[in-house]
Design an enzyme around this catalytic site. Structure first.
Site, PDB file in Angstrom:
ATOM      1  N   ARG A 112       0.846  -1.189   0.000  1.00 40.52           N
ATOM      2  CA  ARG A 112       0.000   0.000   0.000  1.00 40.52           C
ATOM      3  C   ARG A 112       0.881   1.237   0.000  1.00 40.52           C
ATOM      4  O   ARG A 112       1.737   1.385   0.866  1.00 40.52           O
ATOM      5  CB  ARG A 112      -0.881  -0.035   1.247  1.00 40.52           C
ATOM      6  CG  ARG A 112      -2.120   0.773   1.105  1.00 40.52           C
ATOM      7  CD  ARG A 112      -3.005   0.566   2.289  1.00 40.52           C
ATOM      8  NE  ARG A 112      -2.394   1.065   3.513  1.00 40.52           N
ATOM      9  CZ  ARG A 112      -3.070   1.306   4.619  1.00 40.52           C
ATOM     10  NH1 ARG A 112      -4.356   1.064   4.664  1.00 40.52           N
ATOM     11  NH2 ARG A 112      -2.467   1.752   5.699  1.00 40.52           N
ATOM     12  N   THR A 116      -0.787   7.690  -0.893  1.00 35.72           N
ATOM     13  CA  THR A 116      -2.130   7.607  -1.497  1.00 35.72           C
ATOM     14  C   THR A 116      -3.003   6.555  -0.812  1.00 35.72           C
ATOM     15  O   THR A 116      -4.217   6.567  -0.964  1.00 35.72           O
ATOM     16  CB  THR A 116      -2.030   7.215  -2.987  1.00 35.72           C
ATOM     17  OG1 THR A 116      -1.479   5.882  -3.067  1.00 35.72           O
ATOM     18  CG2 THR A 116      -1.152   8.182  -3.759  1.00 35.72           C
ATOM     19  N   ASP A 208       1.562  -2.588  11.793  1.00 32.39           N
ATOM     20  CA  ASP A 208       1.791  -3.175  10.465  1.00 32.39           C
ATOM     21  C   ASP A 208       2.043  -4.683  10.633  1.00 32.39           C
ATOM     22  O   ASP A 208       3.090  -5.098  11.143  1.00 32.39           O
ATOM     23  CB  ASP A 208       3.002  -2.481   9.815  1.00 32.39           C
ATOM     24  CG  ASP A 208       3.211  -2.932   8.377  1.00 32.39           C
ATOM     25  OD1 ASP A 208       3.205  -4.157   8.115  1.00 32.39           O
ATOM     26  OD2 ASP A 208       3.389  -2.065   7.504  1.00 32.39           O
ATOM     27  N   ASP A 211       5.315  -6.114   8.975  1.00 36.70           N
ATOM     28  CA  ASP A 211       6.540  -5.733   9.694  1.00 36.70           C
ATOM     29  C   ASP A 211       6.672  -6.497  11.006  1.00 36.70           C
ATOM     30  O   ASP A 211       7.758  -6.946  11.369  1.00 36.70           O
ATOM     31  CB  ASP A 211       6.541  -4.230   9.981  1.00 36.70           C
ATOM     32  CG  ASP A 211       7.021  -3.421   8.787  1.00 36.70           C
ATOM     33  OD1 ASP A 211       7.676  -4.007   7.899  1.00 36.70           O
ATOM     34  OD2 ASP A 211       6.747  -2.212   8.742  1.00 36.70           O
TER      35      ASP A 211
HETATM   36  C1  PRP Z   1      -1.045  -4.201   4.431  1.00 40.53           C
HETATM   37  C2  PRP Z   1      -1.939  -5.401   4.683  1.00 40.53           C
HETATM   38  C3  PRP Z   1      -2.838  -5.405   3.477  1.00 40.53           C
HETATM   39  C4  PRP Z   1      -3.013  -3.940   3.200  1.00 40.53           C
HETATM   40  C5  PRP Z   1      -4.315  -3.490   3.823  1.00 40.53           C
HETATM   41  O1  PRP Z   1       0.000  -4.546   3.580  1.00 40.53           O
HETATM   42  O2  PRP Z   1      -1.239  -6.602   4.864  1.00 40.53           O
HETATM   43  O3  PRP Z   1      -2.270  -6.075   2.349  1.00 40.53           O
HETATM   44  O4  PRP Z   1      -1.905  -3.247   3.810  1.00 40.53           O
HETATM   45  O5  PRP Z   1      -4.604  -2.192   3.469  1.00 40.53           O
HETATM   46  P1  PRP Z   1      -5.816  -1.799   2.531  1.00 40.53           P
HETATM   47  O6  PRP Z   1      -6.997  -2.600   2.949  1.00 40.53           O
HETATM   48  O7  PRP Z   1      -5.997  -0.318   2.830  1.00 40.53           O
HETATM   49  O8  PRP Z   1      -5.429  -2.036   1.111  1.00 40.53           O
HETATM   50  P2  PRP Z   1       1.321  -3.639   3.413  1.00 40.53           P
HETATM   51  O9  PRP Z   1       1.126  -2.571   2.375  1.00 40.53           O
HETATM   52  O10 PRP Z   1       1.738  -3.126   4.761  1.00 40.53           O
HETATM   53  O11 PRP Z   1       2.367  -4.652   2.810  1.00 40.53           O
HETATM   54  P3  PRP Z   1       3.115  -5.884   3.529  1.00 40.53           P
HETATM   55  O12 PRP Z   1       2.119  -6.991   3.663  1.00 40.53           O
HETATM   56  O13 PRP Z   1       4.208  -6.198   2.563  1.00 40.53           O
HETATM   57  O14 PRP Z   1       3.636  -5.416   4.871  1.00 40.53           O
END
Ligand code: PRP
Length: 217
Positions: A112, A116, A208, A211
């Protein structure tokens, strides 16, 4: 006796009500939980989510022989496709594969964008035959719902028809989005939290998940 909160009701959403889920979710939420403790609690709770998600599996009957006599047995009557949304989705995938060792596993890489809050795709590998089985999309966090929405749309374009989304914690905003864009997709979760904050993080949430699970915080 403590009571679990039930703030979001929708026919497509199942919130798992189990004391072990409540206990492990608290371990996952606590900011002082170590990476090892986080992984262990996630593995336990993932097993319970997987158990409930697989409850409706179709079965076919077969004849089997016990050491004493012949009798009726059962086999799973569908192919199963597990699709973790990378990275954090990997934390839920093994629990399903443990129950269904011949499951096909596909991967969707998405992160994400911090500004944005929209998902950015970086990888995809979807197994053949996904149009003919049960597809379990797994990601512990459903925040805005953008990642899940894109992932489910992508899988539908590849022919997936029978899709279930498994998540650990959902925000009401993300649930509403998936319920409206994909009303055919049931959601299994351990909790529906209060809201998203200005950074689109789930509140109270757990931070997160990727992480914390991978020790990259
Ligand atoms: C997080 C989570 C989802 C997303 C949720 O991933 O694991 O995939 O964000 O957000 P949304 O519903 O607003 O789309 P992240 O971007 O932190 O990536 P990662 O899994 O690699 O840590």
């Amino acid at each position: 006796m403590a009571e679990l909160k039930r703030d979001y009701e929708h026919e497509n959403v199942t919130i798992i009500d189990h004391p072990l889920v409540a206990r492990d979710l608290s371990i996952l939420r606590k900011k002082e939980t170590s990476t090892a403790g986080f992984r262990a609690a996630m593995a336990r709770i993932a097993t319970i989510l997987a158990y409930y998600a697989l409850k409706g599996l179709p079965l076919r009957t077969t004849r089997i022989e016990t050491p004493v006599t012949e009798t009726e047995g059962f086999e799973i009557d569908t192919s199963i496709f597990v699709i973790p949304i990378l990275r954090a989705g990997l934390s839920l995938a093994d629990a399903i594969i443990d129950f269904v060792p011949d499951a096909h596993v596909g991967h969707l890489g998405m992160y994400r964008d911090e500004t944005t809050h929209k998902p950015v795709d970086y990888y995809s590998n979807i197994p053949d035959g996904i149009d003919q089985g049960l597809t379990l999309v797994v990601d512990p966090m459903l925040a805005t719902g953008g990642s899940a929405d894109d992932a489910i749309s992508y899988l539908k374009k590849h022919g997936a028809k029978n899709i279930l989304f498994i998540s650990l914690i959902c925000a009401p905003e993300g649930l509403k989005r998936i319920n409206s864009t994909h009303p055919d997709v049931p959601i299994i979760t351990a909790a529906v939290d209060e809201k998203l904050n200005e950074d689109a993080f789930i509140v109270p949430g757990l931070g997160d998940a990727g992480d914390r699970f991978f020790g990259t915080a």
